[in-house]
Design a protein around this motif. Structure first.
Motif, short mmCIF file in Angstrom:
data_model
loop_
_atom_site.label_atom_id
_atom_site.label_comp_id
_atom_site.label_asym_id
_atom_site.label_seq_id
_atom_site.Cartn_x
_atom_site.Cartn_y
_atom_site.Cartn_z
N TYR A 1 5.33 76.94 -18.31
CA TYR A 1 5.93 76.19 -19.39
C TYR A 1 5.17 75.86 -20.45
N CYS A 2 5.69 76.06 -21.75
CA CYS A 2 4.68 75.76 -22.82
C CYS A 2 5.37 74.41 -23.33
N ALA A 3 4.44 73.66 -23.81
CA ALA A 3 4.82 72.28 -24.23
C ALA A 3 4.26 71.89 -25.75
N ALA A 4 4.51 71.15 -26.53
CA ALA A 4 4.15 70.73 -27.61
C ALA A 4 3.71 69.03 -27.69
N ASP A 5 2.47 68.97 -28.04
CA ASP A 5 2.02 67.58 -28.32
C ASP A 5 1.87 67.02 -29.92
N PRO A 6 2.69 66.01 -30.24
CA PRO A 6 2.61 65.67 -31.56
C PRO A 6 1.51 65.17 -32.00
N SER A 7 0.58 64.96 -31.39
CA SER A 7 -0.84 64.29 -31.70
C SER A 7 -1.51 65.33 -32.45
N GLY A 8 -1.21 66.66 -31.88
CA GLY A 8 -2.10 67.65 -32.52
C GLY A 8 -3.35 68.01 -31.60
N LEU A 9 -3.83 67.04 -30.73
CA LEU A 9 -4.99 67.19 -29.91
C LEU A 9 -4.88 68.17 -28.90
N GLY A 10 -3.73 68.32 -28.04
CA GLY A 10 -3.59 68.99 -26.83
C GLY A 10 -4.23 68.09 -25.90
N SER A 11 -3.56 68.29 -24.45
CA SER A 11 -4.06 67.48 -23.40
C SER A 11 -3.81 68.27 -22.13
N SER A 12 -4.56 67.92 -21.11
CA SER A 12 -4.32 68.24 -20.04
C SER A 12 -3.03 67.49 -19.05
N ARG A 13 -2.88 66.41 -19.85
CA ARG A 13 -1.71 65.23 -19.05
C ARG A 13 -0.43 65.55 -19.55
N ALA A 14 0.52 65.98 -18.57
CA ALA A 14 1.94 66.12 -19.14
C ALA A 14 2.41 65.33 -19.77
N ASP A 15 2.32 63.96 -19.75
CA ASP A 15 2.81 62.93 -20.26
C ASP A 15 2.43 62.89 -21.95
N ARG A 16 1.66 63.51 -22.44
CA ARG A 16 1.36 63.65 -23.61
C ARG A 16 2.21 64.83 -24.54
N TYR A 17 2.95 65.29 -23.90
CA TYR A 17 3.72 66.40 -24.55
C TYR A 17 5.20 65.84 -24.48
N ASP A 18 5.96 65.93 -25.94
CA ASP A 18 7.20 65.54 -25.97
C ASP A 18 8.29 66.60 -25.97
N TYR A 19 7.75 67.89 -26.06
CA TYR A 19 8.50 68.71 -26.31
C TYR A 19 8.15 70.08 -25.12
N TRP A 20 9.19 70.65 -24.49
CA TRP A 20 8.88 71.61 -23.32
C TRP A 20 9.77 72.79 -23.59
N GLY A 21 9.06 73.95 -23.29
CA GLY A 21 10.09 75.15 -23.12
C GLY A 21 10.91 75.36 -21.77
N GLN A 22 11.67 76.43 -21.74
CA GLN A 22 12.55 76.49 -20.79
C GLN A 22 12.02 76.91 -19.37
N GLY A 23 10.91 77.24 -19.37
CA GLY A 23 10.10 77.92 -18.26
C GLY A 23 10.34 79.33 -18.06
N ILE A 24 9.28 79.99 -17.55
CA ILE A 24 9.40 81.41 -17.46
C ILE A 24 8.64 81.98 -16.21
N GLN A 25 9.27 82.57 -15.55
CA GLN A 25 8.95 83.34 -14.18
C GLN A 25 7.69 84.29 -14.08
N VAL A 26 6.50 83.91 -13.66
CA VAL A 26 5.47 84.98 -13.41
C VAL A 26 5.40 85.21 -11.74
N THR A 27 5.46 86.29 -11.44
CA THR A 27 5.23 86.56 -9.88
C THR A 27 4.21 87.75 -9.93
N VAL A 28 3.12 87.26 -9.10
CA VAL A 28 2.08 88.19 -8.80
C VAL A 28 2.16 88.57 -7.40
N SER A 29 2.51 89.96 -7.21
CA SER A 29 2.77 90.40 -5.94
C SER A 29 2.56 92.11 -5.81
N SER A 30 2.23 92.71 -4.75
CA SER A 30 2.17 93.67 -4.50
C SER A 30 3.32 94.51 -3.92
#
Length: 123
Positions: free
Chosen positions: A94-123
């Motif tokens: 998921y990508c997310a946008a933080d209105p403060s401009g700072l970015g963060s490792s905390r999910a609760d700092r982000y107000d907007y989220w994308g829809q999610g995209i699958q990444v599968t690592v497999s042989s």
């Protein structure tokens, strides 16, 4: 702010993928941006973040040295370059946008989220 992610898919261990996240609108350059992921049966976890001006980035220890976050404000886009992928990187990202401009490792700092995209690592 609507976020649209792309670039996911299936890749072999050791391979690479680049995720993109577009946020149309004039305010993209003001937002800190982040990537998170959620694997099956696990909680969502932080992956990487970048501030509005690209002079500050931060990574989860599990991806540091393998993943790179970057942004092009002129294109309203943030990227996540993923190299040396491992099976444990398999998740919905998921990508997310933080209105403060700072970015963060905390999910609760982000107000907007994308829809999610699958990444599968497999042989």
């Amino acid at each position: 702010v609507q976020l649209q992610a792309s670039g996911g898919g299936l890749v072999q261990p050791g391979g690479s993928l680049r995720l993109s996240c577009v946020a149309p609108g004039r305010t993209f350059r003001d937002y800190g941006m982040g990537w998170f992921r959620q694997a099956p049966g696990k909680e969502r976890e932080f992956v990487a973040t970048i501030n509005w001006s690209s002079d500050s980035t931060y990574y989860a220890s599990s991806v540091k040295g393998r993943f790179t976050i970057s942004r092009e404000n002129a294109k309203n886009t943030v990227y996540l370059q993923m190299n040396s992928l491992k099976r444990e990187d398999t998740a919905v990202y998921y990508c997310a946008a933080d209105p403060s401009g700072l970015g963060s490792s905390r999910a609760d700092r982000y107000d907007y989220w994308g829809q999610g995209i699958q990444v599968t690592v497999s042989s």
